[in-house]
Design an enzyme around this catalytic site. Structure first.
Site, PDB file in Angstrom:
ATOM      1  CD  GLU A 149      29.470 -23.970 -81.449  1.00 27.50           C
ATOM      2  OE1 GLU A 149      29.218 -25.074 -81.960  1.00 27.50           O
ATOM      3  OE2 GLU A 149      28.734 -23.423 -80.607  1.00 27.50           O
ATOM      4  CG  ASP A 166      22.970 -22.806 -79.746  1.00 23.45           C
ATOM      5  OD1 ASP A 166      22.334 -23.325 -80.671  1.00 23.45           O
ATOM      6  OD2 ASP A 166      23.900 -23.372 -79.151  1.00 23.45           O
ATOM      7  CD  GLU A 223      22.487 -28.032 -77.563  1.00 20.26           C
ATOM      8  OE1 GLU A 223      22.210 -28.054 -78.774  1.00 20.26           O
ATOM      9  OE2 GLU A 223      23.561 -27.613 -77.120  1.00 20.26           O
TER      10      GLU A 223
HETATM   11  C1  BDP Z   1      24.905 -25.875 -80.417  1.00 17.61           C
HETATM   12  C2  BDP Z   1      25.330 -27.192 -79.889  1.00 17.61           C
HETATM   13  C3  BDP Z   1      26.539 -27.750 -80.560  1.00 17.61           C
HETATM   14  C4  BDP Z   1      26.377 -27.651 -82.062  1.00 17.61           C
HETATM   15  C5  BDP Z   1      26.085 -26.242 -82.466  1.00 17.61           C
HETATM   16  C6  BDP Z   1      25.765 -26.095 -83.935  1.00 17.61           C
HETATM   17  O1  BDP Z   1      25.560 -27.058 -78.511  1.00 17.61           O
HETATM   18  O2  BDP Z   1      26.679 -29.060 -80.134  1.00 17.61           O
HETATM   19  O3  BDP Z   1      27.497 -28.116 -82.710  1.00 17.61           O
HETATM   20  O4  BDP Z   1      24.960 -25.775 -81.798  1.00 17.61           O
HETATM   21  O5  BDP Z   1      24.611 -25.858 -84.246  1.00 17.61           O
HETATM   22  O6  BDP Z   1      23.552 -25.778 -80.111  1.00 17.61           O
HETATM   23  O7  BDP Z   1      26.635 -26.199 -84.764  1.00 17.61           O
END
Ligand code: BDP
Length: 665
Positions: free
Chosen positions: A272, A351, A379
């Protein structure tokens, strides 16, 4: 405020015989060893007894003979093991360390809060998981990534918060359920947080570490892989570049000079948009081992996340599959990580969705240390506006059979380090707290934090046992309270699943903030999270035969379980298969009818939850009652929105009417 005290309510106990029993058993306490951790334990014991029974025990150091309870460190015990033996003549609490004694004291107080009989008690406790960790996703600007309970308790305006008491209170709460490690900054490390490992902030990192250490908790920091560039003035972060290696060695040396008890670093790399070794054509073992070497002289650990995938993939390309990514990246590296590296693996391959299969890396990796990662922050599970008890979900993960070493190789065995004899092992979760007066926004979300600690200490506890303990401590022992609250919390995960995205498909949420329904939000996006619904059917084909081949990442037994539509469990059907709307589930219903039915049912379940909560109003303070009630009102509205949007979407796609002719728009 009541809810600030969470499960450490310590309400006065009126029952006279019980009070007398406790006063007798714990009248004089002899403690031979003293240090700050044991002092915290004694503070807690005095405070708890004073609140509940109205007396403070006499604490002495040497008069064993005239003391009722003797507390001592037993060097023959494992470090975190404790035993408690109580009887009316002489009692003992022994621990393998000061930390174990602290846990033993919290155990006693937990029992007293529940008014359990103590005379004759004989217990031995050893935590199943060695490292029991919390990850804060706090940023130094004061916000919390995916935080649903206010701002950070750690930072404000790029400084450490002045409110040290709040951090102290948090440390106490965490240790009361056996948490022994924490990272205090977000895995997404921005430029400012890169400086946590420099003199700009290290003195305050040390102060924070000291607070946690008193409660037996070791502090870790998340680092930025590109720190050599961001703060070191280098032009590269290549793990094989001698200048980069020297940079990290200097950093480690200095960090440990200032914060000798630091546990280590947590790293999110090549994920990401975070930097990582891929930029330099290096793999993740090369990246992690370079850091590990720097940390090794100080006993520091490197926790390396496996949440690595391409968030810029082409949605037109049906052969790439985000679910495969972690395994594809890390499985080939099994056995190439240094001893002080541990891989942190999210429970599912995607996720933190409402329903996912277990990550195939767990049970896949045999020669690598690993942590399992959960998310307590809700989340994708209602963001602490919806009431959802998460332990039932985590139980399923922990009990899942990977077949890694034949039948019975469950996730809980593997992550405890027992199966592959790992030298570092444990469980980690993303915290759900913030500076809200009740810590978690939704008062009932306190249960998820409590339950997380209890479950990873002892994964054999049931979701019912954990909920029951928590209810009694938080809301008291009245049978009506217990009955109604159990009926509210136990089915709440299933309820949420019912009105949100069906049968393992996940993701039908609004983009970015991830709250509320959005049917095609992620469908034509680069994040790799699709449902592939068209007029004929829906779901993602992840089979080897015709799909992405994800199923091949499991051991044979699970491979064939998931590969065949006939054997694939209904609740994960659309995760693994693309099927027609008329496909019959094991329940006998068609997929489309199941979607309609569960969505109507989910809303009704929220209504029933609300009625039960209503009936609890006279059993607690108005504030706590009203807070939850307001959130339940909202949950109902949002559940209806989910129901209508999901049902309507699939009705319009499929053109198939609801058998019961309910309103679908
Ligand atoms: C996702 C989230 C994000 C996190 C990412 C992570 O949306 O905000 O940075 O995981 O775990 O669930 O790094």
């Amino acid at each position: 405020l009541t809810s600030y005290r969470a499960w450490l309510q310590y309400n006065p106990i009126n029952q006279q015989d019980y009070r007398e029993e406790i006063m007798h058993l714990l009248s004089t306490i002899c403690v031979k060893d003293r240090n700050e951790v044991i002092d915290r334990a004694l503070d807690e014991l005095s405070f708890g007894l004073d609140q509940m029974i109205g007396y403070k025990p006499a604490v002495v150091r040497n008069e064993e003979d005239r003391s009722m309870l003797i507390i001592m460190i037993d060097p023959t015990y494992k470090a975190e093991m404790y035993t408690i033996n109580l009887n009316s003549e002489k009692s003992m609490l022994r621990g393998g360390s000061s930390r174990a004694i602290l846990y033993g004291v919290f155990h006693l107080l937990r029992l007293i809060q529940q008014q359990s009989k103590l005379t004759g008690l004989s217990i031995k406790e050893v935590p199943k998981n060695a490292i029991r960790m919390i990850n804060q996703w706090d940023d130094m600007n004061g916000s919390v990534e995916r935080g649903y309970a206010g701002e950070s308790i750690f930072y404000k305006d790029y400084q450490f918060s002045k409110d040290r008491q709040r951090i102290y209170d948090y440390a106490r709460l965490l240790s009361s359920v056996g948490i022994n490690a924490i990272t205090i900054n977000n895995v997404n490390v921005h430029q400012i947080e890169s400086k946590l490992i420099t003199d700009t902030y290290l003195a305050e990192v040390k102060q924070t570490s000291d607070i946690f250490n008193q409660f037996g908790i070791t502090l870790f920091l998340s680092i930025n892989y590109a720190a050599p560039i961001e703060i070191g003035g280098l032009d590269s972060a290549d793990p094989l570049d001698p200048k980069v290696r020297a940079f990290w060695k200097d950093i480690a040396q200095h960090v440990y000079e200032v914060v000798p008890n630091l546990g280590g670093f947590l790293v999110k790399a090549d994920s990401e948009n975070r930097p990582g070794p891929f930029t330099y054509g290096r793999n993740h073992a090369e990246g992690a081992n370079m850091l590990a070497e720097a940390m090794e002289p100080y006993g520091g650990k490197v926790i390396w996340r496996c949440f690595v995938y391409n968030c810029k993939q082409d949605w037109r390309d049906r052969t790439t599959d985000r679910a495969r990514a972690a395994y594809d990246h890390f499985m080939p590296l099994d056995g190439s990580f240094n001893d002080n590296v541990v891989l942190q693996i999210k429970n599912g391959p995607m996720d933190f969705q409402v329903r996912e299969p277990v990550s195939p890396l767990i049970g896949g990796l045999e020669k690598t240390n690993q942590f399992l990662e959960f998310q307590i922050a809700q989340e994708y599970l209602g963001q602490q506006r919806h009431l959802v008890y998460l332990i039932p979900q985590w139980k399923e993960v922990l009990e899942f059979d990977t077949f890694a070493k034949g039948e019975g190789t469950t996730v809980k065995q593997i992550v405890s380090g027992d199966v592959f004899d790992n030298n570092i092992s444990g469980i980690v979760a993303v915290s759900n707290i913030g500076n809200d007066y009740n810590w978690t926004g939704h008062t009932i979300a306190q249960l998820n934090l409590y339950g997380y600690g209890r479950l990873i200490w002892n994964p054999d506890l049931t979701a019912e046992e954990i909920a029951l303990e928590w209810i009694k401590q938080t809301f008291g022992n009245h049978p009506t309270v217990i009955k109604l609250l159990m009926e509210i919390v136990m089915p709440s995960w299933e309820t949420y699943e019912n009105y949100t995205s069906p049968l393992g498909i996940g993701w039908m949420v609004n983009v970015n903030h991830h709250y509320g329904p959005n049917i095609d939000g992620y469908e034509y996006m680069a994040w790799g999270t699709y449902h592939f619904a068209d007029r004929n059917g829906l779901g993602v084909d992840r089979t080897q035969e015709t799909g992405t081949g994800y199923t091949s990442q499991y051991h044979q037994e699970n491979q064939s379980l998931y590969e065949q539509v006939e054997t694939c469990p209904d609740e994960l059907l659309l995760f693994f298969h693309h099927v027609p709307y008329t496909h019959k589930l094991k329940s006998g219903k068609t997929v489309i009818q199941h979607i309609y039915d569960t969505h109507f049912q989910g809303v009704e379940q929220v209504q029933s939850m609300m009625e039960k909560w209503e009936a609890l109003s006279s059993f607690m303070d108005a504030k706590r009652h009203q807070d939850v009630q307001e959130r339940l009102n909202h949950q109902l509205e949002n559940a209806k929105e989910w129901r209508d949007i999901i049902n309507t979407y699939f009705y319009r796609k499929s053109g198939i009417a609801d058998r019961h002719n309910r309103t679908i728009y």
